[in-house]
Design a protein around this motif. Structure first.
Motif, PDB file in Angstrom:
ATOM      1  N   TYR A 254     106.827  56.666  33.984  1.00 47.06           N
ATOM      2  CA  TYR A 254     107.687  57.153  32.897  1.00 47.06           C
ATOM      3  C   TYR A 254     106.866  57.366  31.621  1.00 47.06           C
ATOM      4  N   CYS A 255     105.990  56.406  31.311  1.00 48.21           N
ATOM      5  CA  CYS A 255     105.166  56.517  30.103  1.00 48.21           C
ATOM      6  C   CYS A 255     104.187  57.675  30.211  1.00 48.21           C
ATOM      7  N   ILE A 256     103.519  57.814  31.347  1.00 45.13           N
ATOM      8  CA  ILE A 256     102.567  58.911  31.536  1.00 45.13           C
ATOM      9  C   ILE A 256     103.277  60.259  31.445  1.00 45.13           C
ATOM     10  N   ASP A 257     104.470  60.331  31.980  1.00 46.34           N
ATOM     11  CA  ASP A 257     105.253  61.573  31.881  1.00 46.34           C
ATOM     12  C   ASP A 257     105.556  61.914  30.423  1.00 46.34           C
ATOM     13  N   SER A 258     105.738  60.888  29.587  1.00 44.76           N
ATOM     14  CA  SER A 258     105.999  61.142  28.163  1.00 44.76           C
ATOM     15  C   SER A 258     104.771  61.752  27.486  1.00 44.76           C
ATOM     16  N   TRP A 259     103.565  61.400  27.940  1.00 45.07           N
ATOM     17  CA  TRP A 259     102.348  61.994  27.391  1.00 45.07           C
ATOM     18  C   TRP A 259     102.324  63.492  27.703  1.00 45.07           C
ATOM     19  N   LYS A 260     102.627  63.808  28.953  1.00 43.08           N
ATOM     20  CA  LYS A 260     102.594  65.207  29.388  1.00 43.08           C
ATOM     21  C   LYS A 260     103.638  66.039  28.648  1.00 43.08           C
ATOM     22  N   GLU A 261     104.781  65.412  28.362  1.00 41.40           N
ATOM     23  CA  GLU A 261     105.855  66.131  27.670  1.00 41.40           C
ATOM     24  C   GLU A 261     105.535  66.342  26.191  1.00 41.40           C
ATOM     25  N   LYS A 262     105.076  65.286  25.511  1.00 40.34           N
ATOM     26  CA  LYS A 262     104.857  65.359  24.066  1.00 40.34           C
ATOM     27  C   LYS A 262     103.473  65.917  23.695  1.00 40.34           C
ATOM     28  N   LEU A 263     102.531  65.876  24.640  1.00 41.68           N
ATOM     29  CA  LEU A 263     101.152  66.302  24.358  1.00 41.68           C
ATOM     30  C   LEU A 263     100.701  67.314  25.412  1.00 41.68           C
ATOM     31  N   PRO A 264     101.398  68.431  25.544  1.00 45.44           N
ATOM     32  CA  PRO A 264     101.107  69.360  26.650  1.00 45.44           C
ATOM     33  C   PRO A 264      99.721  69.998  26.587  1.00 45.44           C
ATOM     34  N   ASP A 265      99.125  70.059  25.395  1.00 47.63           N
ATOM     35  CA  ASP A 265      97.813  70.696  25.263  1.00 47.63           C
ATOM     36  C   ASP A 265      96.671  69.682  25.185  1.00 47.63           C
ATOM     37  N   TYR A 266      96.952  68.414  25.509  1.00 46.64           N
ATOM     38  CA  TYR A 266      95.916  67.392  25.530  1.00 46.64           C
ATOM     39  C   TYR A 266      95.431  67.189  26.967  1.00 46.64           C
ATOM     40  N   GLU A 267      94.145  66.950  27.116  1.00 44.76           N
ATOM     41  CA  GLU A 267      93.607  66.589  28.426  1.00 44.76           C
ATOM     42  C   GLU A 267      93.862  65.099  28.659  1.00 44.76           C
ATOM     43  N   ILE A 268      94.376  64.755  29.827  1.00 43.18           N
ATOM     44  CA  ILE A 268      94.586  63.356  30.195  1.00 43.18           C
ATOM     45  C   ILE A 268      93.458  62.936  31.135  1.00 43.18           C
ATOM     46  N   ARG A 269      92.691  61.974  30.717  1.00 48.03           N
ATOM     47  CA  ARG A 269      91.478  61.587  31.439  1.00 48.03           C
ATOM     48  C   ARG A 269      91.629  60.157  31.969  1.00 48.03           C
ATOM     49  N   LEU A 270      91.725  60.027  33.277  1.00 48.44           N
ATOM     50  CA  LEU A 270      91.865  58.732  33.934  1.00 48.44           C
ATOM     51  C   LEU A 270      90.502  58.080  34.125  1.00 48.44           C
ATOM     52  N   TRP A 271      90.418  56.814  33.690  1.00 48.37           N
ATOM     53  CA  TRP A 271      89.211  56.029  33.917  1.00 48.37           C
ATOM     54  C   TRP A 271      89.473  55.056  35.057  1.00 48.37           C
ATOM     55  N   ASP A 272      88.864  55.355  36.190  1.00 47.61           N
ATOM     56  CA  ASP A 272      88.922  54.489  37.351  1.00 47.61           C
ATOM     57  C   ASP A 272      87.501  54.347  37.892  1.00 47.61           C
ATOM     58  N   LEU A 273      87.344  53.886  39.112  1.00 50.47           N
ATOM     59  CA  LEU A 273      86.006  53.641  39.644  1.00 50.47           C
ATOM     60  C   LEU A 273      85.234  54.928  39.935  1.00 50.47           C
ATOM     61  N   SER A 274      85.935  56.049  39.996  1.00 48.73           N
ATOM     62  CA  SER A 274      85.239  57.315  40.204  1.00 48.73           C
ATOM     63  C   SER A 274      84.647  57.864  38.904  1.00 48.73           C
ATOM     64  N   ARG A 275      85.143  57.397  37.767  1.00 53.54           N
ATOM     65  CA  ARG A 275      84.628  57.859  36.478  1.00 53.54           C
ATOM     66  C   ARG A 275      83.721  56.826  35.805  1.00 53.54           C
ATOM     67  N   PHE A 276      83.989  55.555  36.037  1.00 58.78           N
ATOM     68  CA  PHE A 276      83.231  54.501  35.366  1.00 58.78           C
ATOM     69  C   PHE A 276      82.479  53.659  36.390  1.00 58.78           C
ATOM     70  N   ASN A 277      81.210  53.427  36.134  1.00 62.78           N
ATOM     71  CA  ASN A 277      80.376  52.585  36.997  1.00 62.78           C
ATOM     72  C   ASN A 277      80.662  51.125  36.670  1.00 62.78           C
ATOM     73  N   ILE A 278      81.417  50.470  37.512  1.00 64.77           N
ATOM     74  CA  ILE A 278      81.857  49.101  37.227  1.00 64.77           C
ATOM     75  C   ILE A 278      80.672  48.146  37.160  1.00 64.77           C
ATOM     76  N   ASP A 279      79.557  48.484  37.798  1.00 60.06           N
ATOM     77  CA  ASP A 279      78.374  47.621  37.785  1.00 60.06           C
ATOM     78  C   ASP A 279      77.573  47.731  36.487  1.00 60.06           C
ATOM     79  N   SER A 280      77.947  48.680  35.624  1.00 60.68           N
ATOM     80  CA  SER A 280      77.194  48.880  34.385  1.00 60.68           C
ATOM     81  C   SER A 280      77.486  47.805  33.347  1.00 60.68           C
ATOM     82  N   SER A 281      78.532  47.024  33.546  1.00 62.35           N
ATOM     83  CA  SER A 281      78.907  45.955  32.624  1.00 62.35           C
ATOM     84  C   SER A 281      79.236  44.712  33.432  1.00 62.35           C
ATOM     85  N   ILE A 282      78.550  43.622  33.177  1.00 65.10           N
ATOM     86  CA  ILE A 282      78.823  42.388  33.921  1.00 65.10           C
ATOM     87  C   ILE A 282      80.234  41.888  33.639  1.00 65.10           C
ATOM     88  N   TRP A 283      80.708  42.109  32.404  1.00 65.57           N
ATOM     89  CA  TRP A 283      82.077  41.731  32.045  1.00 65.57           C
ATOM     90  C   TRP A 283      83.073  42.475  32.938  1.00 65.57           C
TER      91      TRP A 283
END
Length: 246
Positions: free
Chosen positions: A22-51
């Motif tokens: 529901y929240c993500i859908d609100s982004w698409k509705e209110k911000l139609p010209d914004y790029e939505i960029r998901l950060w998951d393991l395909s975008r972020f190297n989890i081994d790059s930070s020990i934390w």
């Protein structure tokens, strides 16, 4: 200018719960010209930070996201949103600022919604804070919340400057301007009270996915019946557990 990019983290790989979708859908509705960029393991190297690596391995994804949001904004610029943030209006009239951030109800900084140009020095300091830091410690997990960490870092390196609206924002390397809770986080974390105003851009719904089952239950009872009732049942449950496992 702050770029029209919405960053968010979702590290578990699970399907989004209805509230998150529901929240993500609100982004698409209110911000139609914004790029939505998901950060998951395909975008972020989890081994790059020990934390991040340690938090991810014990499935405390929200704490890994604490670092990733700082990394994403510092390296790319844009706007970070927690997945449980509902957007009510466009951020367009804030994009001319170097950065924007607000408080949550209660006075701590609110990192669930923040935007900046690439290279914002405060987030550079936050990345330095996490550098080499372990989430898993000899005594358990480092569960210090990001609002507390950020508030401490701001007060250590800047003058914490409360402003009432974006027009009061000023460029000052020694000051960090913070907007009121009504802008990005009008909801009270432990109640259903949510005083939205004409100035409100977003609402943080405080899903608190990293909370234990006991703590989530305490929050719900507190919202419905108040702190005293929630505390009474919390004490009762603890005594019952102690009796059972005695």
């Amino acid at each position: 200018m702050i770029p029209k990019i919405i960053h968010f983290c979702w590290l578990s790989g699970d399907a989004y719960p209805n509230k998150i979708q529901y929240c993500i859908d609100s982004w698409k509705e209110k911000l139609p010209d914004y790029e939505i960029r998901l950060w998951d393991l395909s975008r972020f190297n989890i081994d790059s930070s020990i934390w991040c690596k340690e938090a991810f391995e014990v499935k405390k994804y929200a704490f890994a996201a604490d670092y990733i949001r700082c990394y994403a904004l510092y390296t790319e610029g844009g706007i970070y949103l927690d997945s449980d943030v509902e957007v009510l209006r466009s951020f367009d009239d804030l994009l001319h600022l170097l950065y924007f951030i607000g408080e949550e109800q209660g006075g701590n900084i609110e990192p669930a919604v923040m935007g900046c140009e690439r290279g914002w020095d405060f987030l550079g300091r936050m990345l330095s804070y996490y550098e080499g830091r372990h989430f898993v410690t000899d005594s358990g997990f480092d569960m210090q919340t990001l609002p507390v960490i950020m508030s401490e870092e701001i007060r250590r390196h800047y003058t914490y400057t409360k402003i009432t609206n974006p027009k009061e924002f000023r460029m000052d390397e020694k000051a960090l301007c913070v907007l009121p809770a009504e802008y990005f986080s009008p909801k009270y974390p432990n109640s259903f009270k949510c005083p939205v105003t004409s100035r409100t851009y977003a609402v943080h719904h405080f899903a608190a996915s990293w909370y234990s089952v006991d703590k989530k239950a305490f929050r719900m009872v507190r919202r419905l019946f108040g702190y005293k009732v929630a505390h009474f049942f919390s004490v009762l449950i603890k005594k019952s557990k102690a009796f059972i496992f005695k």
